[in-house]
Design a protein around this motif. Structure first.
Motif, PDB file in Angstrom:
ATOM      1  N   LYS A 189      27.749  69.669  43.247  1.00  0.00           N
ATOM      2  CA  LYS A 189      26.923  70.241  44.060  1.00  0.00           C
ATOM      3  C   LYS A 189      25.547  69.752  44.033  1.00  0.00           C
ATOM      4  CE  LYS A 189      24.910  74.402  45.899  1.00  0.00           C
ATOM      5  NZ  LYS A 189      24.794  76.141  45.710  1.00  0.00           N
ATOM      6  N   GLN A 190      24.896  69.860  42.907  1.00  0.00           N
ATOM      7  CA  GLN A 190      23.459  69.443  42.826  1.00  0.00           C
ATOM      8  C   GLN A 190      23.483  67.915  43.065  1.00  0.00           C
ATOM      9  OE1 GLN A 190      21.155  71.537  42.318  1.00  0.00           O
ATOM     10  NE2 GLN A 190      22.738  72.989  42.161  1.00  0.00           N
ATOM     11  N   ARG A 191      24.168  67.286  42.817  1.00  0.00           N
ATOM     12  CA  ARG A 191      24.257  65.882  43.168  1.00  0.00           C
ATOM     13  C   ARG A 191      24.180  65.593  44.724  1.00  0.00           C
ATOM     14  NH1 ARG A 191      25.534  61.762  39.425  1.00  0.00           N
ATOM     15  NH2 ARG A 191      26.335  60.677  40.879  1.00  0.00           N
ATOM     16  N   ILE A 192      25.187  66.458  45.148  1.00  0.00           N
ATOM     17  CA  ILE A 192      25.113  66.338  46.762  1.00  0.00           C
ATOM     18  C   ILE A 192      23.704  66.575  47.214  1.00  0.00           C
ATOM     19  CG2 ILE A 192      26.320  67.110  48.636  1.00  0.00           C
ATOM     20  CD1 ILE A 192      29.046  67.268  46.852  1.00  0.00           C
ATOM     21  N   LEU A 193      23.295  67.921  46.848  1.00  0.00           N
ATOM     22  CA  LEU A 193      21.919  68.290  47.416  1.00  0.00           C
ATOM     23  C   LEU A 193      21.092  67.403  47.211  1.00  0.00           C
ATOM     24  CD1 LEU A 193      22.035  72.039  46.259  1.00  0.00           C
ATOM     25  CD2 LEU A 193      22.222  71.278  48.635  1.00  0.00           C
ATOM     26  N   GLY A 194      21.076  66.165  46.364  1.00  0.00           N
ATOM     27  CA  GLY A 194      20.139  65.295  46.027  1.00  0.00           C
ATOM     28  C   GLY A 194      20.035  64.090  46.980  1.00  0.00           C
ATOM     29  N   ARG A 196      28.361  61.216  52.134  1.00  0.00           N
ATOM     30  CA  ARG A 196      29.148  60.460  51.535  1.00  0.00           C
ATOM     31  C   ARG A 196      28.729  59.070  51.180  1.00  0.00           C
ATOM     32  NH1 ARG A 196      34.373  60.727  49.398  1.00  0.00           N
ATOM     33  NH2 ARG A 196      35.430  58.693  49.301  1.00  0.00           N
ATOM     34  N   ALA A 197      28.353  58.560  52.495  1.00  0.00           N
ATOM     35  CA  ALA A 197      27.902  57.201  52.358  1.00  0.00           C
ATOM     36  C   ALA A 197      26.560  56.922  51.538  1.00  0.00           C
ATOM     37  CB  ALA A 197      27.610  56.613  53.674  1.00  0.00           C
ATOM     38  N   ILE A 198      25.803  58.267  51.744  1.00  0.00           N
ATOM     39  CA  ILE A 198      24.486  57.897  50.988  1.00  0.00           C
ATOM     40  C   ILE A 198      24.593  58.117  49.574  1.00  0.00           C
ATOM     41  CG2 ILE A 198      22.271  59.467  50.543  1.00  0.00           C
ATOM     42  CD1 ILE A 198      22.396  59.932  53.494  1.00  0.00           C
ATOM     43  N   MET A 199      25.479  58.889  49.204  1.00  0.00           N
ATOM     44  CA  MET A 199      25.818  59.345  47.729  1.00  0.00           C
ATOM     45  C   MET A 199      26.555  58.330  47.055  1.00  0.00           C
ATOM     46  SD  MET A 199      23.908  61.751  47.338  1.00  0.00           S
ATOM     47  CE  MET A 199      24.422  62.299  45.567  1.00  0.00           C
ATOM     48  N   ARG A 200      27.503  57.423  47.703  1.00  0.00           N
ATOM     49  CA  ARG A 200      28.029  56.322  47.289  1.00  0.00           C
ATOM     50  C   ARG A 200      27.428  55.100  47.001  1.00  0.00           C
ATOM     51  NH1 ARG A 200      33.493  58.105  46.363  1.00  0.00           N
ATOM     52  NH2 ARG A 200      34.165  55.881  46.025  1.00  0.00           N
ATOM     53  N   LEU A 247      29.914  75.270  50.985  1.00  0.00           N
ATOM     54  CA  LEU A 247      29.198  75.802  49.868  1.00  0.00           C
ATOM     55  C   LEU A 247      28.435  74.681  49.109  1.00  0.00           C
ATOM     56  CD1 LEU A 247      32.323  77.920  48.251  1.00  0.00           C
ATOM     57  CD2 LEU A 247      30.123  78.642  49.572  1.00  0.00           C
ATOM     58  N   ASP A 248      28.803  73.190  49.274  1.00  0.00           N
ATOM     59  CA  ASP A 248      28.011  72.416  48.717  1.00  0.00           C
ATOM     60  C   ASP A 248      26.602  72.201  49.217  1.00  0.00           C
ATOM     61  OD1 ASP A 248      29.603  71.626  46.652  1.00  0.00           O
ATOM     62  OD2 ASP A 248      30.697  70.225  47.577  1.00  0.00           O
ATOM     63  N   THR A 249      26.629  72.416  50.604  1.00  0.00           N
ATOM     64  CA  THR A 249      25.250  72.436  51.356  1.00  0.00           C
ATOM     65  C   THR A 249      24.005  73.197  50.757  1.00  0.00           C
ATOM     66  OG1 THR A 249      25.586  73.973  52.898  1.00  0.00           O
ATOM     67  CG2 THR A 249      26.375  71.976  53.289  1.00  0.00           C
ATOM     68  N   GLY A 250      24.494  74.447  50.176  1.00  0.00           N
ATOM     69  CA  GLY A 250      23.512  75.231  49.602  1.00  0.00           C
ATOM     70  C   GLY A 250      22.402  75.923  50.768  1.00  0.00           C
ATOM     71  N   ALA A 251      23.141  75.790  51.962  1.00  0.00           N
ATOM     72  CA  ALA A 251      22.202  76.606  53.007  1.00  0.00           C
ATOM     73  C   ALA A 251      23.333  77.037  53.981  1.00  0.00           C
ATOM     74  CB  ALA A 251      21.030  75.598  53.482  1.00  0.00           C
TER      75      ALA A 251
END
Length: 272
Positions: free
Chosen positions: A84-89, A230-234, A26-30
């Protein structure tokens, strides 16, 4: 690999649970929503049985992390929308950075923030996600090189469930010894090497994946893709002089390519 081995069990999947799987999808948005049947089929790729998916779905609904938009069709809930919005970024992650002028953001925690263990745990998680490093007892710092400065950081930390009372401010004019020590709090070269290895794994997986074995291919792309995101967002998004961004940019580019592959495989897999 035998046909029976196409199904990846939960142990081989690195501990993928029904809860994690639902939120990841669901977090992928697509697509932005999934039916119960699609979620059950997704679970099958990881050896997760239908009752486990349904139980996790019920619990996530009660927590407000998942919501029904039609009978038997679900999307992300209000309590998970910020993350979710953070992950999509992840694709535009590097755009958060600004030129660094040598100033720091400082977060100071006291007894009030530590009083509730749950809030304190969430505060530490939020600080970690925003690239802070512990510099001294009860003091966390990061370079002040992100858009929106201290005010924006304060809001971002609150949205990540940090204690609202956490003290966050800009700092400049530090003594030379402390400034020099702060610059060593992150292992920039190790971080770059890790990004480079992960980018290589994405390309190797894309080159060798067998799309004829859809369950295994779907599981592989989701597991490796979530690891990369996860690596990108962290990544702490350090200034160039502390950690060059070339490896992170390469990882984002590799994940962009891999994401297209993963989405194509998952569409085919869910269509049955």
């Amino acid at each position: 690999m035998d046909t029976e081995r196409n199904i990846v069990n939960s142990a081989d999947a690195g501990g993928m649970s029904a809860r994690m799987l639902i939120l990841d999808l669901l977090d992928t948005g697509a697509p932005p929503a999934f039916t119960v049947a699609e979620l059950v089929r997704a679970g099958a790729a990881f050896g997760i049985e239908a009752p486990g998916i349904r139980t996790a779905l019920t619990r996530l609904k009660s927590e407000g992390r998942v919501q029904a938009i039609a009978r038997g069709r679900y999307t992300i809930g209000a309590n998970a929308e910020v993350l979710k919005q953070r992950i999509l970024g992840w694709r535009t992650r590097l755009e958060r950075r600004q030129p660094w002028e040598g100033r720091w953001l400082v977060a100071v925690a006291g007894p009030q923030e530590r009083a509730d263990r749950t809030i304190w745990r969430r505060t530490l998680r939020a600080l970690d996600l925003e690239g802070f490093a512990e510099a001294d007892a009860n003091i966390w710092v990061r370079p002040d090189n992100l858009e929106r400065g201290a005010a924006g950081m304060r809001q971002d930390l609150i949205e990540l469930d940090a204690a609202p009372s956490l003290f966050v401010a800009e700092a400049s004019g530090l003594d030379a010894a402390r400034d020099a020590r702060f610059r060593t709090l992150w292992q920039g070269e190790a971080l770059r090497a890790s990004h480079q290895r992960l980018a290589a794994r994405l390309d190797e997986s894309a080159a060798g994946i067998d799309e004829g074995r859809l369950p295994a291919a779907a599981a592989e792309t989701l597991l490796l893709g979530r690891q990369a995101i996860r690596a990108i967002m962290r990544d702490p998004l350090l200034p160039e002089r502390l950690c060059p961004s070339d490896a992170l940019a390469a990882l984002i580019a590799a994940m962009t390519r891999y994401d297209r592959l993963g989405k194509r495989i998952w569409v085919r897999y869910l269509e049955g």
